[in-house]
Structures are given as structure tokens and as C-alpha cells.
Motif scaffolding. Structure first.
Motif, PDB file in Angstrom:
ATOM      1  N   ASP A  89     -62.670 -46.872   3.179  1.00 15.06           N
ATOM      2  CA  ASP A  89     -62.540 -45.507   2.685  1.00 15.06           C
ATOM      3  C   ASP A  89     -63.830 -45.047   2.014  1.00 15.06           C
ATOM      4  N   ILE A  90     -64.533 -45.971   1.374  1.00 15.95           N
ATOM      5  CA  ILE A  90     -65.799 -45.633   0.728  1.00 15.95           C
ATOM      6  C   ILE A  90     -66.856 -45.283   1.773  1.00 15.95           C
ATOM      7  N   ALA A  91     -66.881 -46.061   2.859  1.00 12.81           N
ATOM      8  CA  ALA A  91     -67.926 -45.881   3.863  1.00 12.81           C
ATOM      9  C   ALA A  91     -67.680 -44.708   4.809  1.00 12.81           C
ATOM     10  N   LYS A  92     -66.438 -44.322   4.982  1.00 12.61           N
ATOM     11  CA  LYS A  92     -66.089 -43.298   5.964  1.00 12.61           C
ATOM     12  C   LYS A  92     -66.357 -41.890   5.439  1.00 12.61           C
ATOM     13  N   VAL A  93     -67.106 -41.108   6.216  1.00 10.93           N
ATOM     14  CA  VAL A  93     -67.383 -39.712   5.864  1.00 10.93           C
ATOM     15  C   VAL A  93     -66.374 -38.822   6.578  1.00 10.93           C
ATOM     16  N   GLU A  94     -65.656 -37.996   5.804  1.00  9.68           N
ATOM     17  CA  GLU A  94     -64.659 -37.097   6.382  1.00  9.68           C
ATOM     18  C   GLU A  94     -64.967 -35.663   6.002  1.00  9.68           C
ATOM     19  N   MET A  95     -64.684 -34.752   6.929  1.00 12.05           N
ATOM     20  CA  MET A  95     -64.982 -33.331   6.717  1.00 12.05           C
ATOM     21  C   MET A  95     -63.734 -32.621   6.181  1.00 12.05           C
ATOM     22  N   LEU A  96     -63.292 -33.010   5.005  1.00 10.82           N
ATOM     23  CA  LEU A  96     -62.066 -32.466   4.418  1.00 10.82           C
ATOM     24  C   LEU A  96     -62.380 -31.312   3.458  1.00 10.82           C
ATOM     25  N   ALA A 147     -66.565 -28.072  -7.534  1.00 11.18           N
ATOM     26  CA  ALA A 147     -68.018 -28.089  -7.342  1.00 11.18           C
ATOM     27  C   ALA A 147     -68.383 -28.800  -6.039  1.00 11.18           C
ATOM     28  N   LEU A 148     -67.733 -29.933  -5.781  1.00 12.57           N
ATOM     29  CA  LEU A 148     -67.997 -30.673  -4.545  1.00 12.57           C
ATOM     30  C   LEU A 148     -67.558 -29.892  -3.315  1.00 12.57           C
ATOM     31  N   LEU A 149     -66.425 -29.195  -3.416  1.00 12.51           N
ATOM     32  CA  LEU A 149     -65.961 -28.362  -2.301  1.00 12.51           C
ATOM     33  C   LEU A 149     -66.953 -27.234  -2.022  1.00 12.51           C
ATOM     34  N   SER A 150     -67.620 -26.764  -3.068  1.00 17.59           N
ATOM     35  CA  SER A 150     -68.569 -25.659  -2.922  1.00 17.59           C
ATOM     36  C   SER A 150     -69.859 -26.093  -2.226  1.00 17.59           C
ATOM     37  N   ILE A 151     -70.304 -27.317  -2.501  1.00 14.39           N
ATOM     38  CA  ILE A 151     -71.573 -27.769  -1.917  1.00 14.39           C
ATOM     39  C   ILE A 151     -71.387 -28.599  -0.656  1.00 14.39           C
ATOM     40  N   ALA A 152     -70.167 -29.105  -0.420  1.00 20.61           N
ATOM     41  CA  ALA A 152     -69.919 -30.005   0.707  1.00 20.61           C
ATOM     42  C   ALA A 152     -70.365 -29.453   2.057  1.00 20.61           C
ATOM     43  N   PRO A 153     -70.092 -28.182   2.393  1.00 17.05           N
ATOM     44  CA  PRO A 153     -70.506 -27.689   3.711  1.00 17.05           C
ATOM     45  C   PRO A 153     -72.009 -27.772   3.960  1.00 17.05           C
ATOM     46  N   THR A 158     -71.742 -36.089   9.400  1.00 21.45           N
ATOM     47  CA  THR A 158     -71.315 -37.355  10.017  1.00 21.45           C
ATOM     48  C   THR A 158     -72.484 -38.051  10.710  1.00 21.45           C
ATOM     49  N   ASP A 159     -73.645 -37.431  10.660  1.00 21.70           N
ATOM     50  CA  ASP A 159     -74.845 -38.004  11.275  1.00 21.70           C
ATOM     51  C   ASP A 159     -75.487 -38.976  10.296  1.00 21.70           C
ATOM     52  N   SER A 160     -75.320 -40.268  10.545  1.00 22.63           N
ATOM     53  CA  SER A 160     -75.817 -41.300   9.618  1.00 22.63           C
ATOM     54  C   SER A 160     -77.338 -41.390   9.603  1.00 22.63           C
ATOM     55  N   VAL A 166     -77.080 -40.411   2.188  1.00 26.70           N
ATOM     56  CA  VAL A 166     -76.581 -40.966   0.924  1.00 26.70           C
ATOM     57  C   VAL A 166     -75.828 -39.901   0.136  1.00 26.70           C
ATOM     58  N   LEU A 167     -76.419 -38.720  -0.004  1.00 31.90           N
ATOM     59  CA  LEU A 167     -75.766 -37.632  -0.719  1.00 31.90           C
ATOM     60  C   LEU A 167     -74.479 -37.223   0.003  1.00 31.90           C
ATOM     61  N   SER A 168     -74.527 -37.228   1.325  1.00 35.76           N
ATOM     62  CA  SER A 168     -73.353 -36.882   2.121  1.00 35.76           C
ATOM     63  C   SER A 168     -72.194 -37.818   1.829  1.00 35.76           C
TER      64      SER A 168
END
Length: 294
Positions: A89-96, A147-153, A158-160, A166-168
Motif C-alpha cells: 500500500d505504501i509503494a502503490k500510487v493511486e489516482m484517488l 491540501a493534498l487533494l488540491s495539489i495531487a493533480p 504513475t510514471d515511476s 518521490v513527491l508523487s
């Protein structure tokens, strides 16, 4: 949450008492007395007299014998039930999160601004110490998630191979980690304050009609209505409705919430209790009834 004593005390007396307390209560003394004692570091177990309304038996004296046993038992329970999917769960990047400039994104930005303004209003009235309360820690969790929802987009990808990888991952994990704890703590605050604490303090601890009236006026002030009543719908949007993808909560989400709750319990018992900060008298380790609250 109970900052009632701090908010209603005269400003002049607060300033003098804070100066005296800061001089007497150093970090060195606080840490050293874990080993040497005493456990209670303020007079009558009530910091600056703010919590004199709490029964003395809940402020001073030995803990109930089952309190320490329960504290260790809860720790073992949480560690033993760490989900196997925690590492992945830590390693997986999800677009939620909602796309930038969509309606839900704008609502998240407004949510961040609103929760920030309310936090500032409360801190201006009480001071940074208000962040020690479970209520404001819950509020801050939702603030940070907004705050995270605001900057997440703009940062989550998902491009490693991306330079922002790292920030992603940090932002993506932060959104997942805070999702259920932000909702659960807000729900707990809403239910316990409105159904237990406010009626209990009003009817039992406020001994006169005048005290009861002042307390209820404080309870239904603009700030308190936001953090004790509107906090739940705010958290529901922040944790559930803010994402265009409706995903179910999992065992990992529950474990995150339990870990956060236990961390606050340790802070409350091992730090605030020693300082005479009794925000939630029903959670006092000197009463067997606290075991049901833990």
C-alpha cells in the motif's frame, strides 16, 4: 474537546500563569521525572486551574490497575494485526482524487481554505496548545487531506521515471493514510461530544444555571459549531465524496485509524495527563470506566 476553561479565563491571569508555568516546567524536568517522579507536574493536577471542574479523583492519584495492562494489550493487538498489504500500500500510487479545475477539485480547495481559517480562529483564541486536543487533530487531518487533494493533480503520477516520483508517492500515500482516520476521528468527535460530553458537562459539572448558560453559549459559538457539528459533513466530503472513484475502505484503512487513535491515546496519557490537561475526563486512567472509552 474542552478548551472551555482556557477560553473563558481572564486574559491578564492567563498571561501571568503562563509565564510562571513556563519557568517552572522545563523540558529537562518533564523528561527526568518520568524516572524520578512525581507523575503529576502541576498543582492539583489541573494546569493553571483550567480543569478544576474535573473531579479531583480523576486528576490526581494512582492509575487504575487495569489501565497499564490495557495500554500494553492494545499495543500488542495493533502490532499483531498489521495487514500483510501494508508494504504494498505504501509503494502503490493511486489516482484517488479529482482532476484539476473540476467541481470536486474546487470544493477541495475551498475545504482547505475554510478549515485553515477555522484553525487560525481557534488558535488565535486559545493558542497553539489547542492542537493537543483530539478534536483539532482530527480537524487538522482533514485540513491536510484537503491540501493534498488540491495539489495531487499537479504532482501525482504513475510514471515511476518522472522526476517527481518521490513527491508523487508521498502525496499519494498521504491521501490513502489520512482517508479513513480523518473520517473516523471526525465521527468519533461528533458522536462523543454531542451525545456524551456536552450533555454530561452541562448537566453534571456545571453546578449553577449561570455556569450552564455560559457553557452552552460557548458550545454553540461559531467556532465550536464548525468543529463539533460541521466537522462530520466536512470529513465525509473530504474522505469519500472528494474522489470521482468510490472505493471501499479496507483492512489497511482500519489499521491506519487504530494506529492513529492509539498514538493519540499515548500522547494523552503520557504527556497531557502529567500536565494536568484533562480534555476528556471520561478517559482518565484513574477510572475503570476509561477502559470502555479507550
Amino acid at each position: 474537546m474542552s478548551t472551555y476553561g482556557a477560553e473563558t479565563a481572564p486574559e491578564e491571569s492567563q498571561a501571568a500563569q503562563r509565564a510562571a508555568l513556563a519557568k517552572a516546567l522545563t523540558v529537562d524536568r518533564f523528561l527526568r521525572t518520568y524516572a524520578t517522579g512525581p507523575w503529576i507536574l502541576v498543582e492539583n493536577g489541573s494546569i493553571m486551574g483550567y480543569f478544576d471542574w474535573v473531579p479531583e479523583k480523576l486528576r490526581v492519584g494512582k492509575w487504575h490497575p487495569l489501565s497499564a495492562v490495557s495500554l500494553v494489550g492494545l499495543f500488542l493487538l495493533i502490532v499483531n494485526n498489521m495487514p500483510e498489504s501494508f508494504q504494498s500500500d505504501i509503494a502503490k500510487v493511486e489516482m484517488l482524487f479529482a482532476p484539476a479545475f473540476s467541481l470536486k477539485w474546487y470544493m477541495s480547495v475551498v475545504g482547505f481554505v475554510w478549515t485553515s481559517i477555522l484553525l487560525r480562529l481557534v488558535m488565535d483564541k486559545v493558542g497553539p496548545i489547542v492542537l493537543a486536543t483530539y478534536t483539532m487533530q482530527s480537524w487538522t487531518m482533514n485540513l491536510v487531506r484537503f491540501a493534498l487533494l488540491s495539489i495531487a493533480p499537479f504532482v501525482v503520477t504513475t510514471d515511476s521515471s518522472n522526476a517527481q516520483d518521490v513527491l508523487s508517492r508521498i502525496v499519494s500515500f498521504g491521501l490513502k493514510f489520512l482517508r479513513f482516520p480523518a473520517l473516523e476521528t471526525a465521527t468519533t468527535t461528533f458522536l462523543i461530544w454531542n451525545l456524551i460530553l456536552m450533555p454530561l458537562v452541562s448537566l453534571v459539572f456545571m453546578e449553577t444555571a449561570e455556569k450552564r448558560k455560559r457553557f452552552l453559549v460557548w458550545c454553540f459559538s461559531f467556532r465550536m459549531v464548525n468543529i463539533h457539528l460541521l466537522n462530520l459533513p466536512i470529513a465525509i466530503f473530504c474522505a469519500i465524496l472528494s474522489s470521482p472513484i468510490m472505493t471501499s475502505f479496507t483492512a489497511v484503512d482500519l489499521w491506519y485509524a487504530l494506529a492513529v487513535k492509539y498514538a493519540y491515546l499515548l500522547f494523552y496519557l503520557l504527556v497531557l495527563d502529567r500536565l494536568g490537561v484533562h480534555l476528556y475526563p471520561i478517559a482518565s486512567p484513574r477510572s475503570i470506566y476509561s477502559l470502555f472509552m479507550w
